[in-house]
Write a protein that holds these residues in place. Sequence first.
Motif, PDB file in Angstrom:
ATOM      1  N   SER A  94       0.831  -1.208   0.000  1.00 24.87           N
ATOM      2  CA  SER A  94       0.000   0.000   0.000  1.00 24.87           C
ATOM      3  C   SER A  94       0.863   1.255   0.000  1.00 24.87           C
ATOM      4  O   SER A  94       0.524   2.255  -0.636  1.00 24.87           O
ATOM      5  N   LEU A  95       1.989   1.204   0.705  1.00 21.53           N
ATOM      6  CA  LEU A  95       2.919   2.336   0.679  1.00 21.53           C
ATOM      7  C   LEU A  95       3.509   2.520  -0.718  1.00 21.53           C
ATOM      8  O   LEU A  95       3.615   3.640  -1.223  1.00 21.53           O
ATOM      9  N   LEU A  96       3.884   1.423  -1.362  1.00 20.78           N
ATOM     10  CA  LEU A  96       4.461   1.515  -2.709  1.00 20.78           C
ATOM     11  C   LEU A  96       3.445   2.032  -3.723  1.00 20.78           C
ATOM     12  O   LEU A  96       3.807   2.726  -4.679  1.00 20.78           O
ATOM     13  N   ALA A  97       2.173   1.707  -3.523  1.00 18.37           N
ATOM     14  CA  ALA A  97       1.122   2.116  -4.456  1.00 18.37           C
ATOM     15  C   ALA A  97       0.514   3.468  -4.090  1.00 18.37           C
ATOM     16  O   ALA A  97      -0.338   3.970  -4.840  1.00 18.37           O
ATOM     17  N   PHE A  98       0.933   4.065  -2.997  1.00 15.04           N
ATOM     18  CA  PHE A  98       0.357   5.344  -2.573  1.00 15.04           C
ATOM     19  C   PHE A  98       0.632   6.396  -3.649  1.00 15.04           C
ATOM     20  O   PHE A  98       1.741   6.493  -4.158  1.00 15.04           O
ATOM     21  N   PRO A  99      -0.360   7.202  -4.025  1.00 12.69           N
ATOM     22  CA  PRO A  99      -0.168   8.114  -5.151  1.00 12.69           C
ATOM     23  C   PRO A  99       0.776   9.281  -4.873  1.00 12.69           C
ATOM     24  O   PRO A  99       1.498   9.717  -5.774  1.00 12.69           O
ATOM     25  N   SER A 100       0.770   9.797  -3.661  1.00 13.68           N
ATOM     26  CA  SER A 100       1.638  10.927  -3.319  1.00 13.68           C
ATOM     27  C   SER A 100       3.020  10.446  -2.902  1.00 13.68           C
ATOM     28  O   SER A 100       3.205   9.268  -2.575  1.00 13.68           O
ATOM     29  N   PRO A 101       4.019  11.341  -2.902  1.00 13.03           N
ATOM     30  CA  PRO A 101       5.334  10.961  -2.384  1.00 13.03           C
ATOM     31  C   PRO A 101       5.238  10.421  -0.957  1.00 13.03           C
ATOM     32  O   PRO A 101       4.461  10.922  -0.142  1.00 13.03           O
ATOM     33  N   VAL A 102       6.029   9.402  -0.674  1.00 18.78           N
ATOM     34  CA  VAL A 102       6.052   8.787   0.655  1.00 18.78           C
ATOM     35  C   VAL A 102       7.415   9.079   1.287  1.00 18.78           C
ATOM     36  O   VAL A 102       8.455   8.741   0.712  1.00 18.78           O
ATOM     37  N   LEU A 103       7.392   9.701   2.442  1.00 16.01           N
ATOM     38  CA  LEU A 103       8.607  10.068   3.164  1.00 16.01           C
ATOM     39  C   LEU A 103       8.639   9.316   4.490  1.00 16.01           C
ATOM     40  O   LEU A 103       7.600   8.959   5.032  1.00 16.01           O
ATOM     41  N   ALA A 104       9.826   9.098   5.013  1.00 10.98           N
ATOM     42  CA  ALA A 104       9.960   8.458   6.321  1.00 10.98           C
ATOM     43  C   ALA A 104      10.821   9.330   7.222  1.00 10.98           C
ATOM     44  O   ALA A 104      11.935   9.715   6.837  1.00 10.98           O
ATOM     45  N   ALA A 105      10.298   9.642   8.395  1.00 13.30           N
ATOM     46  CA  ALA A 105      11.026  10.373   9.428  1.00 13.30           C
ATOM     47  C   ALA A 105      11.420   9.344  10.485  1.00 13.30           C
ATOM     48  O   ALA A 105      10.630   8.999  11.354  1.00 13.30           O
ATOM     49  N   PHE A 205       4.174  21.073  -9.007  1.00  8.30           N
ATOM     50  CA  PHE A 205       2.915  20.468  -9.431  1.00  8.30           C
ATOM     51  C   PHE A 205       2.747  19.077  -8.823  1.00  8.30           C
ATOM     52  O   PHE A 205       3.553  18.168  -9.085  1.00  8.30           O
ATOM     53  N   ALA A 206       1.675  18.927  -8.039  1.00  4.72           N
ATOM     54  CA  ALA A 206       1.378  17.624  -7.439  1.00  4.72           C
ATOM     55  C   ALA A 206       1.084  16.583  -8.519  1.00  4.72           C
ATOM     56  O   ALA A 206       1.429  15.404  -8.362  1.00  4.72           O
ATOM     57  N   GLN A 207       0.471  17.006  -9.616  1.00  6.18           N
ATOM     58  CA  GLN A 207       0.134  16.050 -10.668  1.00  6.18           C
ATOM     59  C   GLN A 207       1.394  15.421 -11.266  1.00  6.18           C
ATOM     60  O   GLN A 207       1.393  14.255 -11.688  1.00  6.18           O
ATOM     61  N   THR A 208       2.497  16.171 -11.271  1.00  7.01           N
ATOM     62  CA  THR A 208       3.759  15.631 -11.759  1.00  7.01           C
ATOM     63  C   THR A 208       4.303  14.592 -10.790  1.00  7.01           C
ATOM     64  O   THR A 208       4.817  13.540 -11.204  1.00  7.01           O
ATOM     65  N   HIS A 209       4.190  14.875  -9.484  1.00  2.00           N
ATOM     66  CA  HIS A 209       4.654  13.909  -8.478  1.00  2.00           C
ATOM     67  C   HIS A 209       3.860  12.612  -8.575  1.00  2.00           C
ATOM     68  O   HIS A 209       4.428  11.508  -8.475  1.00  2.00           O
ATOM     69  N   VAL A 210       2.542  12.757  -8.763  1.00  2.26           N
ATOM     70  CA  VAL A 210       1.686  11.567  -8.879  1.00  2.26           C
ATOM     71  C   VAL A 210       2.088  10.749 -10.099  1.00  2.26           C
ATOM     72  O   VAL A 210       2.253   9.517 -10.026  1.00  2.26           O
TER      73      VAL A 210
END
Length: 257
Positions: A94-105, A205-210
């Motif tokens: 689910s993390l790999l398929a998440f549409p937005s960038p995924v960051l880890a703190a 642009f968020a659409q570019t990240h997606v």
Amino acid sequence: MTLVDTEHKDGAIWLYLNRPARHNALTQPLLDELFTALKLAEAKKPTALVLSARGRSFSTGGDIAGFLDHTGSQDRLLSYADQLVGALHDVILSLLAFPSPVLAAVNGPVTGGSTGLVLAADMVALSNTAFIQPYYSEVGFAPDGGWTAMLPEKIGTAKALEIQYLNSRLSAEEARRFGLAAHVCAPSDVEPKITEWVTGMSRRFAQTHVATRQNVWDEPRLQLVKERLDREKARFLDLIARPETLAGMEEFTKQSA
């Protein structure tokens, strides 16, 4: 008390593992809450998703005490392991398929299967007090959480095998050198660094990240990771109920007490 806290900060959704008294060791309820939180976050279309944790550790992987609680019968132990490892792998996918960038703190140590939560992130800010270590060969488990399904692609096959054969501990700086983290800093600077990244993303642009993330994690690539994770789970179930593994769990628990 929830096992996963959700916070909204400047367009990003932060998910915090919240079992600090047990070093955020993974249990079925925690993974179920995390999976639900991911689905809810996905619907919000945030600038980024940030995964972090409360307390001194990010996560020590599957809670061995939970496995030992189910050793009364082989069927119970296998059922528990099947559900737990399956739930972890569902979260990773689910993390790999998440549409937005995924960051880890990453605020502290990462061991065992919880490493997969970090491997699934696009950018990682790592506390200089953190380290990454497998521990599988200390107990007798087969690797799960992407240690064989994802790590070799990240750092190379030989190094991934070496780390697991020798149970090597990667310091925060070593993790950065191997490309497992984009930034290493003092614990107090981890969240500000993530905030800086989110701010930079929000100006673009968020659409570019997606589109970028969907192109990288397209269906064939996700399917390949799923197949490898499925093999990890099958091997995990093959070893978990062996007498030597049960003895390994008991001995490891004594040493960790």
